[in-house]
Structures are given as structure tokens and as C-alpha cells.
Enzyme design. Structure first.
Site, mmCIF file in Angstrom:
data_model
loop_
_atom_site.group_PDB
_atom_site.id
_atom_site.type_symbol
_atom_site.label_atom_id
_atom_site.label_comp_id
_atom_site.label_asym_id
_atom_site.label_seq_id
_atom_site.Cartn_x
_atom_site.Cartn_y
_atom_site.Cartn_z
ATOM 1 N N HIS A 51 46.418 43.509 59.944
ATOM 2 C CA HIS A 51 45.143 42.898 60.292
ATOM 3 C C HIS A 51 45.320 41.398 60.521
ATOM 4 O O HIS A 51 46.070 40.737 59.800
ATOM 5 C CB HIS A 51 44.123 43.107 59.173
ATOM 6 C CG HIS A 51 43.642 44.522 59.074
ATOM 7 N ND1 HIS A 51 43.148 45.061 57.903
ATOM 8 C CD2 HIS A 51 43.571 45.510 60.001
ATOM 9 C CE1 HIS A 51 42.802 46.323 58.111
ATOM 10 N NE2 HIS A 51 43.048 46.612 59.373
ATOM 11 N N ARG B 216 48.516 52.611 63.419
ATOM 12 C CA ARG B 216 47.643 53.083 64.491
ATOM 13 C C ARG B 216 48.385 54.192 65.225
ATOM 14 O O ARG B 216 49.613 54.237 65.243
ATOM 15 C CB ARG B 216 47.281 51.946 65.436
ATOM 16 C CG ARG B 216 46.562 50.778 64.755
ATOM 17 C CD ARG B 216 46.316 49.645 65.734
ATOM 18 N NE ARG B 216 45.639 48.513 65.102
ATOM 19 C CZ ARG B 216 46.254 47.488 64.515
ATOM 20 N NH1 ARG B 216 47.586 47.464 64.484
ATOM 21 N NH2 ARG B 216 45.572 46.507 63.975
ATOM 22 N N ARG C 57 44.679 56.062 58.752
ATOM 23 C CA ARG C 57 44.806 54.612 58.531
ATOM 24 C C ARG C 57 43.740 54.137 57.557
ATOM 25 O O ARG C 57 44.022 53.349 56.641
ATOM 26 C CB ARG C 57 44.685 53.893 59.872
ATOM 27 C CG ARG C 57 44.775 52.366 59.805
ATOM 28 C CD ARG C 57 44.801 51.815 61.222
ATOM 29 N NE ARG C 57 44.633 50.376 61.275
ATOM 30 C CZ ARG C 57 45.624 49.494 61.122
ATOM 31 N NH1 ARG C 57 46.850 49.927 60.881
ATOM 32 N NH2 ARG C 57 45.395 48.195 61.203
ATOM 33 N N HIS D 210 43.071 58.002 63.358
ATOM 34 C CA HIS D 210 42.754 56.724 62.724
ATOM 35 C C HIS D 210 42.197 56.917 61.321
ATOM 36 O O HIS D 210 42.223 55.971 60.516
ATOM 37 C CB HIS D 210 41.745 55.967 63.589
ATOM 38 C CG HIS D 210 41.884 54.482 63.498
ATOM 39 N ND1 HIS D 210 42.930 53.781 64.074
ATOM 40 C CD2 HIS D 210 41.124 53.538 62.876
ATOM 41 C CE1 HIS D 210 42.794 52.495 63.833
ATOM 42 N NE2 HIS D 210 41.716 52.321 63.096
ATOM 43 N N LYS E 134 49.132 45.378 67.572
ATOM 44 C CA LYS E 134 48.339 44.680 68.572
ATOM 45 C C LYS E 134 48.834 43.248 68.734
ATOM 46 O O LYS E 134 49.243 42.607 67.762
ATOM 47 C CB LYS E 134 46.862 44.659 68.157
ATOM 48 C CG LYS E 134 46.158 46.004 68.277
ATOM 49 C CD LYS E 134 44.692 45.870 67.925
ATOM 50 C CE LYS E 134 43.941 47.177 68.110
ATOM 51 N NZ LYS E 134 42.500 47.040 67.768
ATOM 52 N N TYR F 48 37.398 47.590 53.731
ATOM 53 C CA TYR F 48 37.821 48.785 53.000
ATOM 54 C C TYR F 48 37.513 48.656 51.516
ATOM 55 O O TYR F 48 37.325 49.664 50.833
ATOM 56 C CB TYR F 48 39.313 49.020 53.203
ATOM 57 C CG TYR F 48 39.654 49.375 54.625
ATOM 58 C CD1 TYR F 48 39.375 50.641 55.128
ATOM 59 C CD2 TYR F 48 40.244 48.450 55.477
ATOM 60 C CE1 TYR F 48 39.676 50.978 56.431
ATOM 61 C CE2 TYR F 48 40.558 48.779 56.785
ATOM 62 C CZ TYR F 48 40.272 50.043 57.253
ATOM 63 O OH TYR F 48 40.558 50.367 58.547
#
Length: 334
Positions: A285, A162, A262, A259, A187, A294
Site C-alpha cells: 500500500h 493482487r 488479499r 481479491h 502497482k 482493514y
């Protein structure tokens, strides 16, 4: 005796005692919640015709929250995702209030019951390898700024990081010895290790040689030595994409952001046949469902899958239901 307004004290306790000390929320979460409450309090003050300092807890009814969310989405032009983030920040505060002020539980429940708005899920915008190469060819690597931009964009594509993860990168998080890798903090303060291509490691090493940084200092800085901002990177990237469109015309129809690199990393890993559980760990993730998104996005993967399926053989005879003339005649009368 007039009772003091408890709202300012609750707000202070929410940010300092609960959000920072008890939850150990990241600085990005704290700033996001802060911005939401700035907007919300100004909105309520304007509707109530009073100063922000005079707002009480009773002024923050569920109807005011609903009105603010509508204002944030339609009048301020925010997305549904932004609207839901605003709601999450407000809900979090009132969940805290319910534990401190039992008399306000009914109000807290009303606000907690405001639903999250569902948004259409679109396919992620990703870049083809040729488009990535066209963008990476744009920075002038003879200058320090161009070298920095080329290294940053290459790192984004290599790691799938990110944008803020990349901008927080410090030299101490990089292993330049073979095999090269980088430690990223994502995150929820979740740490992950990503491999580095030798070419990417060389770019980062050369950048440090030309612009030395302390082990705990951020690598990507501006001309004044201050850390780059995400908005600054987006501005520079837009100029590179415009120039790259002359080489890769398909870029003219795409909204390219940091992004997007990514997304490109994820889709290209899927195309290479990498297992989705590995990709999930690579990108950081939490849910495998996010990574599976994806797998659905890559048209080339779908095309290869279709090529493995035999085309159904056709016969000269019509289907059995078409051979029944009386049935067809009856259907025609309907």
C-alpha cells in the site's frame, strides 16, 4: 487551404511518446487508457453521426465527456470506480494536449474541472480462516490443474498479492531456501518482498517439478502452456466457492473473488496483532490510510477491544435531570 486534423497525431503522441516513453506507464495502464478511448470515441461518433476517423478535437467537448461518463455508469452498468477510471484516462490526455496545443487550453480546463464522483466506501469482503480452508480443500490435487489451482490460491492467501501480481509470478522471483520469500512487482512498478510459509514454498516447488518452467516464464499456465488470465481464475474460483459452501455455509452470502484472499490476509494479520506499518509493506500500500481500513473491518478485533472496557456501573438513583419534576413538566408542554 484546409488545415489537417491534429487529433490523430495528438492521440498517437499521447500513447507512444508521452505515456510509454516519458511516463514509462505499465502495460496495464496503457491497455486501460486504450479501452477508455475506444469506448469514448465510439460514443462521440454515434452522437455526432460521423465515423470515428472524422472526429476532431473540437468534437470532444466537456459536455461529451460528461455524457460518456453517465453512459458508462448507467447504461453500461459500470461502477462509480470504473467511471472515475474512465475520467482519469480522458483527463490525462487533455493535460497532455494543453502542453501541445495552447489554443485548446480552455477546452482542456473545462474537462479537467469535471469532478470525480464520490462513491460509498463499503467494508471489504474478507474470508474467515475456516472459509479459506474450505475453499483450499476443493481443488483435486491429484491432477495438474488441481495442483496449480491449490498452489495459486494458497499463494494468494499467503502473500496477499493482487491477482495480476500472482499471475505474473516467475520462478526466478521465488526463494525456496529457508526462509522462503517472493519478490512481487505491484502497482506503479513498486517491488516488494513477501515471506512465504514453508508449506506454500513446497506447493510452488512441486508445481514446478511437475510442470517445469524457465526462470523468466510465468508459473501459472493453462493446459496449453499459456499464462492464466484473471477472468479464468475468477471462473475457477467461483466453482470452488460453490462446492465449499457445503462445508462453510457462510460462503453463500459472500461475493468471493481472488481479491478476497488479499482482504483475508490483511484482516488476519490485523487479528494476529501485526503492526499496520508492517502490513502496509506486506501488501504494497502507498498510504497507511488504506491499510487502516482493514483494522476497522475485523469484527473479532472490535469484540476483543470491547471486552477490555469495563461495563459502566449502574446505580439505583435516576439521573439528576430526571429528578427535577418542574423541568420534566415544562418539557412535556413543548
Amino acid at each position: 487551404m484546409i488545415r489537417a486534423n491534429p487529433f490523430p497525431e495528438l492521440m498517437r503522441a499521447f500513447f507512444y511518446e508521452w505515456l510509454v516513453e516519458q511516463r514509462n506507464a505499465s502495460i496495464h495502464t496503457v491497455r486501460s487508457y486504450r479501452d477508455t478511448w475506444r469506448l469514448f470515441l465510439r460514443f462521440v461518433a454515434q452522437r455526432a453521426g460521423k465515423k470515428v476517423a472524422m472526429i476532431t478535437l473540437a468534437d470532444l467537448a466537456a459536455s461529451e465527456v460528461t455524457g460518456f461518463l453517465k453512459h458508462a455508469e448507467h447504461e453500461r452498468g459500470g461502477t462509480i470506480g470504473t467511471r472515475n477510471c474512465r475520467l482519469a484516462a480522458i483527463r490525462s490526455f487533455f493535460n497532455f494536449v494543453a502542453t501541445r496545443d495552447p489554443a485548446s487550453i480552455a477546452q482542456c480546463v473545462d474537462i479537467h474541472n469535471i469532478p470525480v464522483k464520490r462513491a460509498p466506501v463499503s467494508e471489504p469482503c474478507y474470508l474467515d480462516p475456516a472459509e479459506v480452508a474450505a475453499i483450499l480443500a476443493q481443488p483435486d490435487r491429484s491432477t495438474l490443474e488441481g495442483m496449480r489451482d491449490h498452489a495459486l490460491l494458497s499463494f494468494l492467501y499467503n502473500s496477499g498479492a493482487r491477482i495480476q501480481e500472482a499471475l505474473d509470478l516467475c520462478p526466478e522471483a521465488i526463494r525456496f531456501d529457508t526462509p522462503g520469500c517472493v519478490r512481487l512487482l505491484g502497482k506503479g512498478r513498486k517491488e516488494r518482498i513477501c515471506p512465504l510459509w514453508p508449506e506454500t514454498a513446497v506447493l510452488l516447488k512441486k508445481l514446478l517439478e511437475r510442470q517445469p518452467r524457465a526462470p523468466n516464464e510465468r508459473m501459472f499456465v493453462n493446459r496449453y502452456g499459456e499464462p492464466l488470465s484473471a477472468s479464468g481464475v475468477r471462473f475457477k474460483l467461483a466453482a470452488y466457492v460453490t462446492a465449499a459452501a457445503a462445508i462453510a455455509p457462510t460462503l453463500r452470502t459472500k461475493h468471493v473473488t481472488p481479491h478476497s484472499f488479499r482482504h483475508a490476509t490483511a484482516v488476519h494479520l490485523v487479528s494476529a496483532g501485526v503492526d499496520v506499518t508492517v502490513i502496509r509493506s506486506w501488501l504494497g500500500h502507498v498510504s497507511l490510510d488504506t491499510t487502516n481500513h482493514y483494522a476497522r473491518a475485523n469484527l473479532e478485533t472490535k469484540r476483543k477491544a470491547l471486552e477490555q472496557v469495563d461495563v459502566p456501573a449502574t446505580t439505583g438513583r435516576p439521573p439528576s435531570w430526571k429528578q427535577d419534576v418542574s423541568l420534566l413538566a415544562w418539557l412535556d408542554t413543548l
